[in-house]
Scaffold this motif. Structure first.
Motif, PDB file in Angstrom:
ATOM      1  N   GLY A   1      -9.340 -21.478  64.781  1.00  0.00           N
ATOM      2  CA  GLY A   1      -9.683 -20.458  65.783  1.00  0.00           C
ATOM      3  C   GLY A   1     -10.072 -21.089  67.100  1.00  0.00           C
ATOM      4  O   GLY A   1      -9.698 -20.602  68.179  1.00  0.00           O
TER       5      GLY A   1
ATOM      6  N   VAL B   1     -12.969 -22.327  53.733  1.00  0.00           N
ATOM      7  CA  VAL B   1     -12.335 -21.235  54.486  1.00  0.00           C
ATOM      8  C   VAL B   1     -12.972 -21.089  55.862  1.00  0.00           C
ATOM      9  O   VAL B   1     -12.280 -21.068  56.884  1.00  0.00           O
ATOM     10  CB  VAL B   1     -12.427 -19.901  53.698  1.00  0.00           C
ATOM     11  CG1 VAL B   1     -12.000 -18.727  54.561  1.00  0.00           C
ATOM     12  CG2 VAL B   1     -11.550 -19.968  52.459  1.00  0.00           C
TER      13      VAL B   1
ATOM     14  N   TRP C   1      -5.182 -10.776  61.492  1.00  0.00           N
ATOM     15  CA  TRP C   1      -6.490 -10.135  61.358  1.00  0.00           C
ATOM     16  C   TRP C   1      -6.340  -8.634  61.168  1.00  0.00           C
ATOM     17  O   TRP C   1      -7.145  -7.982  60.502  1.00  0.00           O
ATOM     18  CB  TRP C   1      -7.316 -10.438  62.623  1.00  0.00           C
ATOM     19  CG  TRP C   1      -8.707  -9.879  62.622  1.00  0.00           C
ATOM     20  CD1 TRP C   1      -9.181  -8.864  63.386  1.00  0.00           C
ATOM     21  CD2 TRP C   1      -9.795 -10.314  61.824  1.00  0.00           C
ATOM     22  NE1 TRP C   1     -10.499  -8.639  63.110  1.00  0.00           N
ATOM     23  CE2 TRP C   1     -10.908  -9.521  62.162  1.00  0.00           C
ATOM     24  CE3 TRP C   1      -9.953 -11.311  60.849  1.00  0.00           C
ATOM     25  CZ2 TRP C   1     -12.146  -9.680  61.562  1.00  0.00           C
ATOM     26  CZ3 TRP C   1     -11.191 -11.465  60.256  1.00  0.00           C
ATOM     27  CH2 TRP C   1     -12.266 -10.648  60.609  1.00  0.00           C
TER      28      TRP C   1
ATOM     29  N   GLN D   1     -11.074 -21.935  59.271  1.00  0.00           N
ATOM     30  CA  GLN D   1     -10.865 -20.799  60.181  1.00  0.00           C
ATOM     31  C   GLN D   1     -11.461 -21.118  61.551  1.00  0.00           C
ATOM     32  O   GLN D   1     -10.868 -20.827  62.585  1.00  0.00           O
ATOM     33  CB  GLN D   1     -11.541 -19.541  59.623  1.00  0.00           C
ATOM     34  CG  GLN D   1     -10.764 -18.853  58.532  1.00  0.00           C
ATOM     35  CD  GLN D   1     -11.452 -17.580  58.046  1.00  0.00           C
ATOM     36  OE1 GLN D   1     -12.580 -17.291  58.427  1.00  0.00           O
ATOM     37  NE2 GLN D   1     -10.765 -16.842  57.211  1.00  0.00           N
TER      38      GLN D   1
ATOM     39  N   ARG E   1     -19.110 -14.783  59.795  1.00  0.00           N
ATOM     40  CA  ARG E   1     -17.917 -15.046  58.980  1.00  0.00           C
ATOM     41  C   ARG E   1     -18.296 -15.602  57.608  1.00  0.00           C
ATOM     42  O   ARG E   1     -17.643 -15.326  56.618  1.00  0.00           O
ATOM     43  CB  ARG E   1     -17.020 -16.022  59.740  1.00  0.00           C
ATOM     44  CG  ARG E   1     -15.620 -16.061  59.238  1.00  0.00           C
ATOM     45  CD  ARG E   1     -14.839 -14.796  59.583  1.00  0.00           C
ATOM     46  NE  ARG E   1     -13.613 -14.741  58.796  1.00  0.00           N
ATOM     47  CZ  ARG E   1     -13.258 -13.728  58.024  1.00  0.00           C
ATOM     48  NH1 ARG E   1     -14.013 -12.670  57.936  1.00  0.00           N
ATOM     49  NH2 ARG E   1     -12.144 -13.753  57.353  1.00  0.00           N
TER      50      ARG E   1
ATOM     51  N   VAL F   1      -7.501 -18.411  55.343  1.00  0.00           N
ATOM     52  CA  VAL F   1      -7.671 -19.103  56.627  1.00  0.00           C
ATOM     53  C   VAL F   1      -6.740 -18.473  57.649  1.00  0.00           C
ATOM     54  O   VAL F   1      -7.126 -18.166  58.779  1.00  0.00           O
ATOM     55  CB  VAL F   1      -7.368 -20.623  56.465  1.00  0.00           C
ATOM     56  CG1 VAL F   1      -7.223 -21.285  57.832  1.00  0.00           C
ATOM     57  CG2 VAL F   1      -8.473 -21.294  55.661  1.00  0.00           C
ATOM     58  N   TRP F   2      -5.518 -18.227  57.224  1.00  0.00           N
ATOM     59  CA  TRP F   2      -4.526 -17.616  58.119  1.00  0.00           C
ATOM     60  C   TRP F   2      -4.977 -16.221  58.547  1.00  0.00           C
ATOM     61  O   TRP F   2      -4.860 -15.837  59.694  1.00  0.00           O
ATOM     62  CB  TRP F   2      -3.170 -17.560  57.396  1.00  0.00           C
ATOM     63  CG  TRP F   2      -2.089 -16.954  58.215  1.00  0.00           C
ATOM     64  CD1 TRP F   2      -1.363 -17.552  59.210  1.00  0.00           C
ATOM     65  CD2 TRP F   2      -1.592 -15.617  58.131  1.00  0.00           C
ATOM     66  NE1 TRP F   2      -0.454 -16.671  59.736  1.00  0.00           N
ATOM     67  CE2 TRP F   2      -0.566 -15.473  59.095  1.00  0.00           C
ATOM     68  CE3 TRP F   2      -1.906 -14.523  57.332  1.00  0.00           C
ATOM     69  CZ2 TRP F   2       0.132 -14.289  59.278  1.00  0.00           C
ATOM     70  CZ3 TRP F   2      -1.203 -13.334  57.514  1.00  0.00           C
ATOM     71  CH2 TRP F   2      -0.195 -13.232  58.479  1.00  0.00           C
ATOM     72  N   GLN F   3      -5.522 -15.475  57.576  1.00  0.00           N
ATOM     73  CA  GLN F   3      -5.952 -14.119  57.903  1.00  0.00           C
ATOM     74  C   GLN F   3      -7.138 -14.117  58.864  1.00  0.00           C
ATOM     75  O   GLN F   3      -7.219 -13.310  59.776  1.00  0.00           O
ATOM     76  CB  GLN F   3      -6.356 -13.348  56.643  1.00  0.00           C
ATOM     77  CG  GLN F   3      -6.724 -11.908  56.945  1.00  0.00           C
ATOM     78  CD  GLN F   3      -7.566 -11.255  55.859  1.00  0.00           C
ATOM     79  OE1 GLN F   3      -8.261 -11.922  55.084  1.00  0.00           O
ATOM     80  NE2 GLN F   3      -7.497  -9.949  55.776  1.00  0.00           N
ATOM     81  N   GLY F   4      -8.075 -15.052  58.667  1.00  0.00           N
ATOM     82  CA  GLY F   4      -9.355 -14.948  59.362  1.00  0.00           C
ATOM     83  C   GLY F   4      -9.485 -15.745  60.640  1.00  0.00           C
ATOM     84  O   GLY F   4     -10.407 -15.494  61.421  1.00  0.00           O
ATOM     85  N   PHE F   5      -8.555 -16.699  60.915  1.00  0.00           N
ATOM     86  CA  PHE F   5      -8.761 -17.526  62.109  1.00  0.00           C
ATOM     87  C   PHE F   5      -8.719 -16.712  63.413  1.00  0.00           C
ATOM     88  O   PHE F   5      -9.399 -17.065  64.382  1.00  0.00           O
ATOM     89  CB  PHE F   5      -7.787 -18.719  62.131  1.00  0.00           C
ATOM     90  CG  PHE F   5      -6.480 -18.463  62.792  1.00  0.00           C
ATOM     91  CD1 PHE F   5      -6.332 -18.672  64.168  1.00  0.00           C
ATOM     92  CD2 PHE F   5      -5.381 -18.006  62.089  1.00  0.00           C
ATOM     93  CE1 PHE F   5      -5.117 -18.427  64.801  1.00  0.00           C
ATOM     94  CE2 PHE F   5      -4.179 -17.756  62.704  1.00  0.00           C
ATOM     95  CZ  PHE F   5      -4.049 -17.959  64.067  1.00  0.00           C
TER      96      PHE F   5
END
Lengths: 406, 304
Positions: B98, B90, B123, B94, B233, B177-181
């Protein structure tokens, strides 16, 4: 505002608030009640207002607690009891009773129930199911559901099939109806799926008594149930993690021909399928034995409450004829009172009848402190592993036996 | 005023000044002690007891017993293995996503302002919403992912993404990954904007290619930001369990069990607070290495 003036004002306000406290306390009694409704947008405000109007001086502080599959509600309630901040009364389930009793957290209601007019409007067998292990009455019944079998009447008719009464008829129907992207049975292997497994495995001879999960009959029943997915392939591939939302939505979308749930989802299912859907009691074994889950919901008063009599006024109000009907309109379940059941129009007749027809084989889970953990962790984990072939159905039954009996 | 009285003034002043920061810090220390240190101490205490919340009278001191049981627990080792895959996968993805997003958003294009706002959306969404949203995207019967892949001819039959042990963990990781990038995108973008344009101009005059400018100018200039973002992170991802809880509850079987989820399950489902506390402490000790790196880096920055 000048600093000195601010301090004076703040001081005066603090003094006034101290003086005001006794006056507020004298003005009435507050009863804290915890509840949850499947639809969080439904509010008991009207019932609260009616009660407060009928009982001047009593204020009901109704607090909606997130359900979270039962875990959230349960954990908050137990944590609140340990922390000494429990509500006066709350909606509770039979499967939590043993834990409450171990904590001596509940107030016996026998004397209050005996003096209550509404007592005779609740059937004797419901009082019996709700009785504590020591014979005392800790729960005041509020509502109920009974797990039954939803089936697609139109698909059954097209395939010239009758709603299944036995396990083998069920299996044959599931096989016949599994075609293309439609699966015969929307099995629930995720959270709460013990009520899909129970009718076939507990109804097939397993029991929660010592040795009851590892008897030959019990193991054979579990193999049969697991094989619905592994060998017969009559369930969707997502069955191991499917929970309430998935099985209901798949059934509504026409992707499954049968599903096991209760009247609480009837409105939603009818909304999507109309007359194409009907319900019957869950199938029974060849020997005529059966089992289905009695989904209960009661109110209890906590031993630490300082307003027990007032709390009883409130919870008995909710279990009284018309008030109970109004409450069940909010929860989507069935009235607990005999008079309420006779007047009930909240669900189409066929679903209420399927519920009534299921009562003779309805039972609750064991009154054991480990039952909640069985429901939320032990059953789903082992069921999923068995459905995926990671462990055998025999090992699953051994794990359940070990959980309850070591 | 005597000479002695005059000389005593400079001595008294620094003493009063020394206490001032202490008084200012005291409320923060008090709040931290109440909301952080006390619960930590309570967790340590709990981990030494066989404490089941519905049986408080049966609580008994077991010393290291819970920790020994943890090390013998098969599910602990499965969860630890998944936690390592979870954190590395993850955080790594990310970061890469990112970084690419930050480099793109640092370029000049006419809708850059809008793009910078949109990238924040994942996010800003609560984890429970993310979990539910992705659960429905992956849904076997009505999910958009299966529908798209079927229409494109990539798959012949729908895949039960969350019900298969070989795909479930990866599917949840993708959601996180989508949420945190965006965290990396925004943090690294802030770092990129501090790099003086002169450095790029000089490198360009020296004939450095775009790739060489990235390796020799961009990365070294934002290395501090990268390291801090990666460390922070890692700690967050290692402790996160909400998305897993919503999407699979740790299943199927143990396929998506990670350490915090397992600790949560034992504590909140089994109500075994002693065992749950021991599991949480083991995770904390493992994370201390990462925290130590973070503190070391922070101290170095302060010392500069």
């Amino acid at each position: 505002m000048e600093r000195r003036q601010f301090l004076k004002t703040a001081g005066a306000a603090a003094a006034l608030s101290t003086l005001a406290k006794p006056a507020l306390a004298q003005s009435g009694t507050t009863v804290r009640w915890w509840y949850h409704f499947d639809n969080p947008q439904n509010s008991p405000a009207e019932l609260v207002a009616k009660f407060e109007k009928e009982n001047p001086g009593i204020k009901i502080q109704a607090e909606a607690i997130p359900w979270g599959g039962g875990n959230d509600y349960q954990t908050r309630l137990f944590a609140a009891i340990v922390a000494g901040n429990a509500p006066d009364c709350a909606m509770v389930r039979l499967s939590w009773a043993a834990r409450f009793q171990q904590m001596r957290a509940l107030e016996p209601l026998d004397a209050m129930v005996n003096a209550w007019d509404g007592r005779s409007d609740i059937a004797f067998n419901i009082w019996k199911i709700n009785r504590g292990a020591d014979g005392k009455q800790y729960y005041l019944p509020l509502q109920y559901v009974v797990i039954y079998l939803y089936y697609r009447a139109d698909l059954f008719q097209q395939a010239n099939l009758q709603p299944p009464k036995t396990f083998e008829e069920f299996r044959a129907a599931a096989k016949a109806l599994t075609k293309g992207d439609v699966a015969g049975f929307g099995m629930r292997g995720g959270a709460g799926g013990f009520d899909n497994w129970g009718p076939f495995v507990l109804g097939g001879g397993a029991s929660f008594d010592k040795g009851g999960m590892v008897s030959e009959k019990a193991i054979a029943a579990c193999r049969w149930y697991v094989n619905l997915m592994r060998e017969d392939k009559v369930t969707p591939a997502s069955a191991p993690t499917d929970s309430f939302r998935q099985i209901v939505d798949a059934f509504k979308a026409g992707r499954t021909a049968m599903a096991i749930h209760h009247v609480g989802s009837a409105a939603e299912v009818i909304g999507a399928l109309g007359d194409k859907v009907s319900a019957v009691a869950v199938p029974q074994g060849a020997d005529g034995k059966g089992w289905t889950y009695f989904g209960d919901e009661s109110n209890a008063i906590f031993a630490a409450s300082k307003v027990k009599d007032t709390a009883f006024k409130w919870i008995s109000f909710l279990s009284t004829a018309d008030n109970n009907i109004e409450l069940n309109k909010l929860t989507g379940q069935l009235p607990i009172t005999t008079s309420g059941q006779a007047k009930w129009t909240g669900h189409p007749k066929r679903f209420v009848e399927a519920s009534s027809a299921s009562i003779p084989i309805a039972a609750s889970l064991p009154d054991h402190p480990k039952t909640p953990d069985f429901i939320s962790r032990v059953w789903p984990t082992n069921m999923q592993r068995a459905l995926l072939g990671e462990i055998s159905p025999d090992d699953m039954m051994k794990a359940i036996e070990q959980h309850f009996h070591g | 005023m005597s000479a002695a009285a005059l000389t005593s003034v400079p001595v008294a002043h620094p003493q009063r000044a020394d206490w001032t920061p202490v008084w200012f810090l005291l409320p923060a220390v008090f709040v931290t002690a109440a909301v952080v240190l006390f619960p930590v101490a309570q967790t340590v205490w709990l981990s030494l007891y066989d404490y089941v919340i519905y049986n408080p009278d049966g609580s008994r001191f077991v010393g290291w017993g819970n920790f020994v049981a943890v090390l013998r627990d098969e599910v602990f080792w499965i969860s630890l293995r998944h936690s390592i895959v979870w954190i590395v996968g993850v955080v790594g993805l990310q970061f890469l996503l990112g970084l690419v997003a930050a480099l793109l958003l640092n370029e000049s294009f006419w809708w850059r302002g809008l793009a910078r706002s949109l990238v924040i959306v994942p996010w800003a969404l609560p984890s429970v919403i993310i979990g539910l949203m992705w659960t429905w995207m992956y849904d076997f019967n009505v999910g958009v992912l299966n529908d798209m892949l079927l229409r494109l001819g990539v798959i012949a039959t729908p895949i039960a993404w969350l019900a298969r042990p070989d795909t479930a963990l990866g599917a949840i990781m993708l959601a996180l990954v989508w949420q945190g990038f965006p965290f990396f995108a925004v943090t690294l973008l802030a770092g990129l904007q501090t790099i003086p344009a002169d450095l790029y101009e000089a490198a360009e005059i020296d004939g450095a290619s775009r790739w060489k400018r990235f390796i020799n100018v961009t990365l070294p200039s934002i290395s501090d930001v990268i390291a801090t973002a990666l460390l922070l992170r890692t700690i967050w991802v290692a402790n996160s369990l909400d998305v897993i809880l919503v999407m699979t509850g740790g299943g199927p079987g143990y396929a998506t069990h990670t350490l915090p989820l397992y600790a949560f399950q034992r504590a909140y489902s089994g109500m075994e607070f002693g065992y749950g506390a021991a599991l949480a402490l083991v995770l904390t000790v493992l994370l201390l290495a990462v925290v130590w790196l973070y503190v070391k880096r922070a101290s170095r920055d302060i010392a500069r």
